[in-house]
Each structure stands twice: as structure tokens, then as C-alpha cells.
Design a protein around this motif. Structure first.
Motif, mmCIF file in Angstrom:
data_model
loop_
_atom_site.group_PDB
_atom_site.id
_atom_site.type_symbol
_atom_site.label_atom_id
_atom_site.label_comp_id
_atom_site.label_asym_id
_atom_site.label_seq_id
_atom_site.Cartn_x
_atom_site.Cartn_y
_atom_site.Cartn_z
ATOM 1 N N GLU A 23 -41.433 48.271 -14.995
ATOM 2 C CA GLU A 23 -42.583 48.228 -14.115
ATOM 3 C C GLU A 23 -43.664 49.168 -14.675
ATOM 4 O OE1 GLU A 23 -44.166 48.628 -9.625
ATOM 5 O OE2 GLU A 23 -42.281 48.949 -10.062
ATOM 6 N N PRO A 25 -45.494 44.383 -7.218
ATOM 7 C CA PRO A 25 -44.890 44.973 -8.457
ATOM 8 C C PRO A 25 -44.709 43.860 -9.455
ATOM 9 C CG PRO A 25 -43.779 45.967 -6.527
ATOM 10 C CD PRO A 25 -44.740 45.001 -6.133
ATOM 11 N N GLU A 42 -37.447 47.785 -5.163
ATOM 12 C CA GLU A 42 -38.706 48.104 -5.270
ATOM 13 C C GLU A 42 -39.552 46.986 -4.286
ATOM 14 O OE1 GLU A 42 -40.122 50.405 -6.532
ATOM 15 O OE2 GLU A 42 -38.497 51.221 -7.733
ATOM 16 N N TYR A 64 -43.181 42.886 -13.103
ATOM 17 C CA TYR A 64 -42.216 43.290 -13.961
ATOM 18 C C TYR A 64 -42.066 42.725 -15.283
ATOM 19 C CZ TYR A 64 -40.354 45.199 -9.604
ATOM 20 O OH TYR A 64 -39.912 45.932 -8.457
ATOM 21 N N TYR A 112 -39.466 43.599 -4.305
ATOM 22 C CA TYR A 112 -39.986 42.507 -4.971
ATOM 23 C C TYR A 112 -40.186 41.372 -4.253
ATOM 24 C CZ TYR A 112 -40.176 38.636 -8.375
ATOM 25 O OH TYR A 112 -40.482 37.575 -8.980
#
Length: 249
Positions: free
Chosen positions: A226, A171, A247, A173, A249
């Protein structure tokens, strides 16, 4: 710049700004970069490396200072890079903008310095996320896809491309800090290692996508997004990091 972000000692930021200002004054002539500067010497047009590293420096300075002139310069340099060094026959960028060479030079591997094409792809990723520019994001992705075979065969030569691949695999951000405490919170964010995020801030209302409609008078909020999907605004760095950790990270 990295020393300032890690230690928070403003003298290192001032040194970075001083070097940057000197480069703009002496090596940015008639709205174009020159490769090197020496008093009374002939000016030589800059190469791809010069433009992409200066673009990166501009955006890095913007991200820690919130000063819009750095953002404007980063945007201008990125567009100039595309105008001067685009190769019509590939997704990569040429080393030289002129036509003096018999054949064009395109390099993608790291050498004594990081790969200029890889750093260009990273710049496209960052500014693509900042501006919500799908064309930039798709171009960055296509550059990486074109490198897959080389990366797999000779990984030791392509560390910058690996860094980009991590950005696209996990992900990514967009962290926007908006309000009068933005500089303080940005300094706190800077001490964290956040390779899969851009962190930007503003103390005043701004019309850029990441800040639009997010300013609340008398308050400072952190917005973690995101793929343009924003989580609930929070007011501390720890809360923002927790949102990212949920999430994975």
C-alpha cells in the motif's frame, strides 16, 4: 473476462483472447487504432473511447495471464491516448484526435457506455500503481477533483467517477504474486471481489517495480503493498486477504 475471473472456466478466457487478437489484427493499423473494420471499407481513425477501452482490456488480460505482450500493449495505448487526445485547456481528454470539427468535444458523463474520460482516469490509476508512476497517479487524481461538482449535482450520471473516488478514498493495494505457482494463485484471487487493488503475477524474475528482487527460486510469495509500503510476504490468498482486512479493506 469478468466471467472467466468469476467462474475460472478457461474457455471464457480463450474467447476474450480471441476477440482481442482479432481487434489487434483488424483494427490496429500502422500502430494506430481504427474505429471500425469492414473488409475493403475506408478506415476511420479511432476515438477516445476506442483507445481507453482497448487499454483497459490489455491490462485486464495481462493481470490474469501474466503475458507481457498485453502489458506492453496497454502501456503503448495509454501513451498514444495521451499524445492524441490531450486537451491543452483542461485536465480531460477530447473525443476526437482530428481537427475536422469546428469545436472540440469533451464528455465526462456515462451514457450508453461508461465515460471514456473516467475509464482513462482509472487506467492512469492502475498503471500508475503498477509502474510507481506519480505523474499518472496525480493526473488521475486531478481529473477526479475536477469532477466533484458534477458528481455531487448529478450522481446518477457519473458511476465510473464514483468507482474511481472509492479507489482513492479507501486503501488501494498492489498485490504481486511471484513464483512458479503464480498462475494458480492468480486464479484464486480472481474469484474474489477486490475493487481496490491491482493483482498481477509472474512465474519468473522480472524487472518491473512490483516484481523486482521478490523472486525466490522454488517458492511462491504474495506481496501486498500500500503506497509502496510492502507487508511481509505470505504464501496463501487467505493470508493476503487477512493483511488487507487489518487495514479495513
Amino acid at each position: 473476462m469478468d466471467v472467466y475471473k468469476a467462474l475460472g472456466d478457461v474457455k471464457y478466457l480463450h474467447e476474450a483472447q480471441k476477440v482481442y487478437t482479432s481487434l489487434l489484427k483488424n483494427a490496429y493499423r500502422f500502430q494506430n487504432l481504427v474505429h471500425s473494420y469492414k473488409k475493403n471499407s475506408k478506415l476511420v481513425a479511432a476515438f477516445l473511447d476506442d483507445y481507453v477501452f482497448m487499454t483497459k482490456a490489455s491490462f485486464d488480460l495481462y493481470s490474469v495471464t501474466t503475458e507481457l505482450e498485453y502489458l506492453d500493449q496497454a502501456t503503448k495505448l495509454l501513451n498514444q491516448t495521451k499524445e492524441k487526445f490531450t486537451d491543452s485547456e483542461s485536465v480531460f481528454y477530447k473525443f476526437n484526435s482530428g481537427k475536422e470539427l469546428i469545436s472540440k468535444i469533451i464528455t465526462t458523463n456515462d451514457g450508453v457506455q461508461p465515460s471514456a474520460n473516467a475509464v482513462m482516469a482509472q487506467n492512469l490509476l492502475k498503471l500508475g500503481h503498477f509502474y510507481y508512476n506519480e505523474a499518472y497517479l496525480n493526473e488521475s487524481k486531478n481529473m477526479l477533483i475536477a469532477m466533484h461538482e458534477k458528481i455531487a449535482s448529478f450522481p446518477e450520471s457519473y458511476s465510473q467517477w464514483f468507482a474511481l473516488q472509492l479507489n482513492m478514498t479507501f486503501p488501494y493495494y498492489e498485490i504481486a504474486v511471484v513464483g512458479n505457482k503464480a498462475p494458480t494463485l492468480l486464479s484464486e484471487f480472481n474469484t474474489k471481489h477486490l475493487p481496490n487493488a491491482i493483482v498481477v503475477g509472474s512465474s519468473k524474475p522480472k524487472n518491473q517495480n512490483l516484481f523486482e528482487s521478490r523472486f525466490v527460486a522454488g517458492e511462491t510469495y504474495i506481496y501486498v503493498s500500500e503506497e509502496r509500503a510492502c507487508k511481509l510476504p505470505v504464501q496463501t490468498v487467505d493470508e493476503a486477504l487477512e493483511q488487507m482486512e487489518t487495514e479495513r479493506y
